[in-house]
Design an enzyme around this catalytic site. Structure first.
Site, PDB file in Angstrom:
ATOM      1  N   ASP A  27       1.166  -1.314  -0.200  1.00 27.41           N
ATOM      2  CA  ASP A  27       0.247   0.059   0.075  1.00 27.41           C
ATOM      3  C   ASP A  27       0.599   1.383  -0.073  1.00 27.41           C
ATOM      4  O   ASP A  27       1.738   1.056  -0.229  1.00 27.41           O
ATOM      5  CB  ASP A  27      -0.430  -0.089   1.331  1.00 27.41           C
ATOM      6  CG  ASP A  27      -2.364   0.900   1.067  1.00 27.41           C
ATOM      7  OD1 ASP A  27      -2.180   1.367   0.158  1.00 27.41           O
ATOM      8  OD2 ASP A  27      -2.907   0.572   1.902  1.00 27.41           O
TER       9      ASP A  27
ATOM     10  N   GLU B 294       0.077   4.781   1.914  1.00 22.55           N
ATOM     11  CA  GLU B 294      -0.097   5.484   2.738  1.00 22.55           C
ATOM     12  C   GLU B 294       0.976   6.400   3.815  1.00 22.55           C
ATOM     13  O   GLU B 294       0.889   7.093   4.426  1.00 22.55           O
ATOM     14  CB  GLU B 294      -1.622   5.617   3.482  1.00 22.55           C
ATOM     15  CG  GLU B 294      -2.700   5.929   1.997  1.00 22.55           C
ATOM     16  CD  GLU B 294      -3.399   4.575   1.243  1.00 22.55           C
ATOM     17  OE1 GLU B 294      -2.608   3.595   1.619  1.00 22.55           O
ATOM     18  OE2 GLU B 294      -4.107   4.623   0.369  1.00 22.55           O
TER      19      GLU B 294
ATOM     20  N   HIS C  69      -2.798  -0.731  -3.764  1.00 22.69           N
ATOM     21  CA  HIS C  69      -3.687   0.424  -3.503  1.00 22.69           C
ATOM     22  C   HIS C  69      -4.180   1.011  -4.589  1.00 22.69           C
ATOM     23  O   HIS C  69      -3.614   1.131  -5.948  1.00 22.69           O
ATOM     24  CB  HIS C  69      -2.166   1.465  -2.967  1.00 22.69           C
ATOM     25  CG  HIS C  69      -2.868   2.865  -3.095  1.00 22.69           C
ATOM     26  ND1 HIS C  69      -3.364   4.144  -1.726  1.00 22.69           N
ATOM     27  CD2 HIS C  69      -2.969   4.221  -4.049  1.00 22.69           C
ATOM     28  CE1 HIS C  69      -3.595   4.868  -1.845  1.00 22.69           C
ATOM     29  NE2 HIS C  69      -3.451   5.044  -3.733  1.00 22.69           N
TER      30      HIS C  69
ATOM     31  N   HIS D 186      -1.673   1.152   6.964  1.00 21.31           N
ATOM     32  CA  HIS D 186      -2.016   2.547   7.421  1.00 21.31           C
ATOM     33  C   HIS D 186      -2.905   2.033   8.892  1.00 21.31           C
ATOM     34  O   HIS D 186      -3.629   1.349   8.750  1.00 21.31           O
ATOM     35  CB  HIS D 186      -2.548   3.346   6.546  1.00 21.31           C
ATOM     36  CG  HIS D 186      -3.487   3.072   5.567  1.00 21.31           C
ATOM     37  ND1 HIS D 186      -5.217   3.100   5.682  1.00 21.31           N
ATOM     38  CD2 HIS D 186      -3.462   2.675   4.150  1.00 21.31           C
ATOM     39  CE1 HIS D 186      -5.489   2.450   5.446  1.00 21.31           C
ATOM     40  NE2 HIS D 186      -4.844   1.658   3.969  1.00 21.31           N
TER      41      HIS D 186
ATOM     42  N   HIS E 267      -7.976   5.253   6.990  1.00 18.29           N
ATOM     43  CA  HIS E 267      -9.164   4.781   6.022  1.00 18.29           C
ATOM     44  C   HIS E 267      -9.000   3.201   6.326  1.00 18.29           C
ATOM     45  O   HIS E 267      -8.249   2.476   6.608  1.00 18.29           O
ATOM     46  CB  HIS E 267      -9.322   5.096   5.150  1.00 18.29           C
ATOM     47  CG  HIS E 267      -8.330   4.850   3.880  1.00 18.29           C
ATOM     48  ND1 HIS E 267      -7.235   5.225   3.950  1.00 18.29           N
ATOM     49  CD2 HIS E 267      -8.457   2.997   3.211  1.00 18.29           C
ATOM     50  CE1 HIS E 267      -6.153   4.101   2.802  1.00 18.29           C
ATOM     51  NE2 HIS E 267      -7.061   3.457   2.384  1.00 18.29           N
TER      52      HIS E 267
ATOM     53  N   GLU F  67      -6.902  -2.451   8.224  1.00 23.65           N
ATOM     54  CA  GLU F  67      -6.304  -3.552   6.898  1.00 23.65           C
ATOM     55  C   GLU F  67      -5.777  -4.569   7.500  1.00 23.65           C
ATOM     56  O   GLU F  67      -5.653  -5.692   6.765  1.00 23.65           O
ATOM     57  CB  GLU F  67      -6.238  -1.765   5.701  1.00 23.65           C
ATOM     58  CG  GLU F  67      -7.276  -1.258   5.600  1.00 23.65           C
ATOM     59  CD  GLU F  67      -7.142  -0.512   4.269  1.00 23.65           C
ATOM     60  OE1 GLU F  67      -5.641  -0.847   3.761  1.00 23.65           O
ATOM     61  OE2 GLU F  67      -7.788   0.209   3.713  1.00 23.65           O
TER      62      GLU F  67
HETATM   63 ZN   LIG Z   1      -3.837   3.067   0.529  1.00 20.71          ZN
END
Ligand SMILES: [Zn+2]
Length: 272
Positions: free
Chosen positions: A8, A10, A60, A104, A116, A135
């Site tokens: 990912d 972030e 992502h 993140h 998120h 996540e």
């Molecule tokens: Zn992401």
């Protein structure tokens, strides 16, 4: 030794705004370059530890963030949208370890850059067996199902905390400190890559062999608006437990992830 990387962005050092990680926006080139730098550090660490195969899943947004020519040529790259297994596409029981790079904090965490949980415009909170998770917690379900230990997580301090709470003994590369959702203090890219490479290598020493964890899981998802919960009830086994909340019980982590992803895909049509 085979290593799976879910990448990912972030949580990558230097990233602090959506514009750096959104295809088409002005700063996107900066975000891609920072992302591939950290992914390559993890790949290098894996090969330094003796890996024979490394597979990277670009996880992502549209999932074509990692420029193929810039990814370490020893690794295989999974890219593109849509994937049946989304952030875990490509994983199976042939892998010996998994890394979550650039991860993140969950939506709702107070100090988590670009926080998120999958879809920031649909999901208010996700819980597994009563515990709010991000996540890491959700994706861990799939790794556990295949008996693949998650050995390394990289990101900010909130990501590090979720990883340590959920995965005892996990190696963590904390590459930045979030102040809130849109600001963070980062290590320099070169320093971040150095600690990621080292943590990746160290994590693979004395590789654990975890037992398969095919346990039943209860998942609860609270959406931003009630209509999303209403629509989710169309999926068999999913029950309304509040105006904006649904819950379901799955026989194992893979089934839980698939049902969660189905709800995610379904409610996308209601995102404004
Ligand atoms: Zn992401």
């Amino acid at each position: 030794m085979d290593v799976f990387i879910s990448a990912d962005v972030e949580g990558v050092a230097g990233i602090a705004s959506w514009s750096q990680i959104t295809p088409g926006s002005d700063d996107y080139a900066v975000g891609r370059s920072l992302m591939v730098g950290e992914v390559n550090a993890a790949i290098e660490g894996a090969f330094d530890a003796g890996a024979d195969r490394v597979v990277v899943n670009d996880s992502h947004s549209r999932m074509t963030n990692l420029p193929p020519e810039q990814v370490d040529a020893r690794a295989r790259l999974i890219s593109g949208h849509y994937k049946p297994m989304y952030m875990l596409q490509g994983i199976d029981d042939s892998f010996d370890a998994a890394f979550f790079i650039g991860y993140h904090g969950a939506i709702g965490e107070p100090e988590a850059i670009l926080s998120h949980t999958y879809n920031p415009r649909a999901i208010w909170e996700a819980k597994i067996d009563g515990r709010a998770v991000g996540e890491i917690g959700i994706n861990l379900l799939v790794c556990e199902y295949f008996g693949v230990p998650v050995l390394l997580v990289t990101g900010d301090q909130t990501t590090a905390l979720e990883a340590r709470e959920l995965i005892p003994g996990i190696h963590v590369a904390e590459v930045k400190r979030s102040f809130g959702r849109y600001s963070a203090e980062s290590l320099s890219p070169s320093e971040a890559r150095k600690i990621i490479r080292r943590a990746a290598e160290e994590s693979l020493q004395g590789l654990p062999k975890p037992p398969l964890l095919r346990r039943a899981v209860t998942m609860e998802v609270t959406f931003l608006v009630a209509d999303m919960a209403s629509m989710s009830e169309w999926v068999r086994g999913v029950e309304r437990s509040g105006p904006r909340t649904v819950s379901f019980r799955a026989a194992d982590g893979l089934e839980a992830y698939q049902t969660f992803y189905a709800l995610l895909t379904l409610t996308r049509s209601l995102v404004e």
